[in-house]
Each structure stands twice: as C-alpha cells, then as structure tokens.
Scaffold this motif. Structure first.
Motif, mmCIF file in Angstrom:
data_model
loop_
_atom_site.group_PDB
_atom_site.id
_atom_site.type_symbol
_atom_site.label_atom_id
_atom_site.label_comp_id
_atom_site.label_asym_id
_atom_site.label_seq_id
_atom_site.Cartn_x
_atom_site.Cartn_y
_atom_site.Cartn_z
ATOM 1 N N SER A 11 -4.925 -5.561 4.131
ATOM 2 C CA SER A 11 -5.564 -6.417 5.118
ATOM 3 C C SER A 11 -6.643 -5.634 5.867
ATOM 4 C CB SER A 11 -4.532 -6.949 6.116
ATOM 5 O OG SER A 11 -5.143 -7.744 7.102
ATOM 6 N N GLY A 12 -7.858 -6.170 5.871
ATOM 7 C CA GLY A 12 -8.968 -5.496 6.527
ATOM 8 C C GLY A 12 -9.735 -4.569 5.615
ATOM 9 N N LEU A 72 -2.702 4.235 -8.357
ATOM 10 C CA LEU A 72 -3.025 3.396 -7.207
ATOM 11 C C LEU A 72 -1.771 2.790 -6.612
ATOM 12 C CD1 LEU A 72 -5.142 1.954 -5.427
ATOM 13 C CD2 LEU A 72 -5.264 0.176 -7.189
ATOM 14 N N ARG A 73 -1.706 2.837 -5.292
ATOM 15 C CA ARG A 73 -0.598 2.227 -4.561
ATOM 16 C C ARG A 73 -1.169 1.394 -3.426
ATOM 17 N NH1 ARG A 73 4.243 1.354 -6.599
ATOM 18 N NH2 ARG A 73 5.617 0.614 -4.958
ATOM 19 N N PHE A 74 -0.766 0.131 -3.355
ATOM 20 C CA PHE A 74 -1.197 -0.727 -2.267
ATOM 21 C C PHE A 74 -0.215 -0.564 -1.108
ATOM 22 C CE2 PHE A 74 -2.746 -2.592 -6.184
ATOM 23 C CZ PHE A 74 -4.074 -2.903 -5.881
ATOM 24 N N CYS A 75 -0.694 -0.040 0.007
ATOM 25 C CA CYS A 75 0.172 0.284 1.145
ATOM 26 C C CYS A 75 -0.126 -0.675 2.294
ATOM 27 C CB CYS A 75 -0.049 1.721 1.588
ATOM 28 S SG CYS A 75 0.430 2.926 0.341
ATOM 29 N N THR A 76 0.822 -1.504 2.612
ATOM 30 C CA THR A 76 0.586 -2.538 3.613
ATOM 31 C C THR A 76 1.683 -2.585 4.657
ATOM 32 O OG1 THR A 76 0.289 -4.921 3.937
ATOM 33 C CG2 THR A 76 1.742 -4.244 2.130
ATOM 34 N N GLY A 134 7.206 1.322 8.945
ATOM 35 C CA GLY A 134 5.911 1.063 8.326
ATOM 36 C C GLY A 134 4.928 2.168 8.679
ATOM 37 N N LYS A 135 3.657 1.968 8.332
ATOM 38 C CA LYS A 135 2.632 2.915 8.754
ATOM 39 C C LYS A 135 2.607 2.970 10.278
ATOM 40 C CE LYS A 135 -0.425 0.568 6.471
ATOM 41 N NZ LYS A 135 -1.707 0.037 5.967
#
Length: 258
Positions: free
Chosen positions: A16-17, A47-51, A185-186
């Motif tokens: 997102s963003g 590749l890793r999508f981190c959300t 989370g992050k």
C-alpha cells in the motif's frame, strides 16, 4: 554500479502506497508499479511482499492485487495476522479482537473464549469509543495485561486522503493501561527476519522498498538491511528530513527513490 547493489539477492516490497493507493473501489495501481513487479520477477531477484495490511485476509488481499494486474500469490506475502496467530498458539493466549471485520477469519482456529490478551489491528470503522473501551476493560482487568498490535503505523493514504492507522489507537490503550504493546507487524525486527528467512536471503543482501520512513526504512535498517523510500503513498517531503532510526545508528538514512 556500486558493489553493494551487485550483491543484492532479494527485495522486500511494501504494498500500500508503493504498488497502489487504497480506497475507492479497492484501490488504484500507482503508475508503472505492475510493470515494475513483472521486471523484478524476470530479473531473478527473490521477492517478498511485506505488508501491514490488517483489513483483509491474505487471500482476499492477494485477490484484490491480482485484479489490479499484479503477479502475486499468497505464499509470497508476509503479513502480521499469521504471525500473531503463531504467537497466540505458542503462548496459549486467547485474544479479545479489536480488528477489521474482514480480518476475523484469520483467527478462526484461535480460541477466543475468556480472553487473556487483546489483539489490535487497523479496525477502521470498528474503532468506536465503545469498542476501544471494551478492549480497555479487558486489559485493565488483567493482572499482567498483554496487548498485541498488528502494526504501529501512524497513518496511511487512501484515494480520498490520509487516514489514522492502528498505532494511534495502540498508543491510547498503552497509555490507559500502562502497558507496552508487542508489535508483530512492521517495524518489528521479527517481521523482517521472518520475511528474510522465507526468501533465504541474509539482511546484507536484501533491500526494503517502502513509503514509510519509520516502519519500512527504519525497521529494515535496524535489521541490517538497506532501504529505499519511494515518493508515493504517504511520503511527504518533511519526513525525508527525519532520521529513520531513533536512538540507533543515526548515520544511516533511507534513500529517496525518484
């Protein structure tokens, strides 16, 4: 090309963003982002999508992105809810959930009777006074309150503007109950370590790309990675002047991608 760039084997990509702006009918891809993901995958980089997405299950989240044209699968996504479920099971915790209705299915296999902790996510319209007060009462009634947060973001961007994120409500409960939240989370180090382990890439050979100078850039740097901040999403020029790390290595800052 710099030596460190040649050594890169994996990318951690915020969603997102960075790939799309949320809101409206589900979101709008940012110009060039669909092609960028395609080129990254074609390059051979891992590749890793981190959300920190906590308004939907990973399955629903991925389906939305696929509908926008992104090449993405559920097993490529690192998200807070599955990590929280692992913690709950390992510690025999029974959560009172203050989360978005669409995220509740992630906790289907978790015992929620007689709660002995509170789990908070981006509950959006569920962040009413009554719901916050109910979570407060659960926590304040415990001898040793346990508050687990699926992130600590301050705000995020949707197509109609900036929105308060879970961190603001997490801080309210921390203050009211005199408790320190456990963030899964992050920018939690555990979150980034999990994504790196799933890729099989050490932090020195990975780059995090995000729009949040604290949660994306700062969190990645604390884990030993390099990080880039894009000028989309929640990016504001004033934030580029702030150190990505507080109380840490102030000599390292997030780079800004043009």
């Amino acid at each position: 090309m710099a030596a460190w760039a040649r050594a890169v084997r994996g990318l951690l990509l915020d969603v997102s963003g960075v790939l799309y702006d949320s809101g409206g009918d589900g979101g709008v891809p940012i110009a060039g982002s669909v092609e960028a993901v395609r080129r990254i995958k074609a390059s051979g980089l891992k590749l890793r999508f981190c959300t920190n997405e906590t308004q939907a299950t990973r399955e629903k989240f991925v389906k939305k992105l696929q509908g926008m044209g992104f090449d993405i699968s559920v097993d490529e996504v690192t998200a807070p809810a599955p990590a929280a479920c692992r913690i709950l099971k390992e510690r025999s915790l029974r959560p009172h959930l203050l989360v978005h209705n669409d995220l509740v299915p992630e906790f289907a296999e978790i015992d929620k009777a007689n709660p002995n902790c509170v789990v908070i996510g981006d509950a959006a319209e569920n962040f009413t006074y009554a719901n916050l007060n109910e979570a407060f009462r659960v926590l304040i009634g415990m001898e040793k309150p346990v508050l687990i947060s699926l992130g600590r973001g301050r705000y995020y961007k949707e197509t109609d503007g900036l929105k308060l994120d879970v961190g603001a409500y997490m801080k309210a409960l921390e203050y009211a109950c005199d408790v320190q939240a456990e963030v899964v989370g992050k920018p939690a180090k555990m979150f980034f370590e999990s994504a790196l382990a799933e890729m099989g890439v050490p932090p020195q050979q990975a780059i995090m790309i995000g729009d949040d100078i604290v949660n994306d850039v700062g969190g990645a740097q604390r884990c030993g990675m390099r990080a880039l901040q894009v000028r989309t999403g929640k990016y504001r020029s004033v934030e580029a002047l702030r150190p990505a790390l507080r109380g840490g290595n102030r000599g390292k800052r997030g780079s800004n991608c043009r």
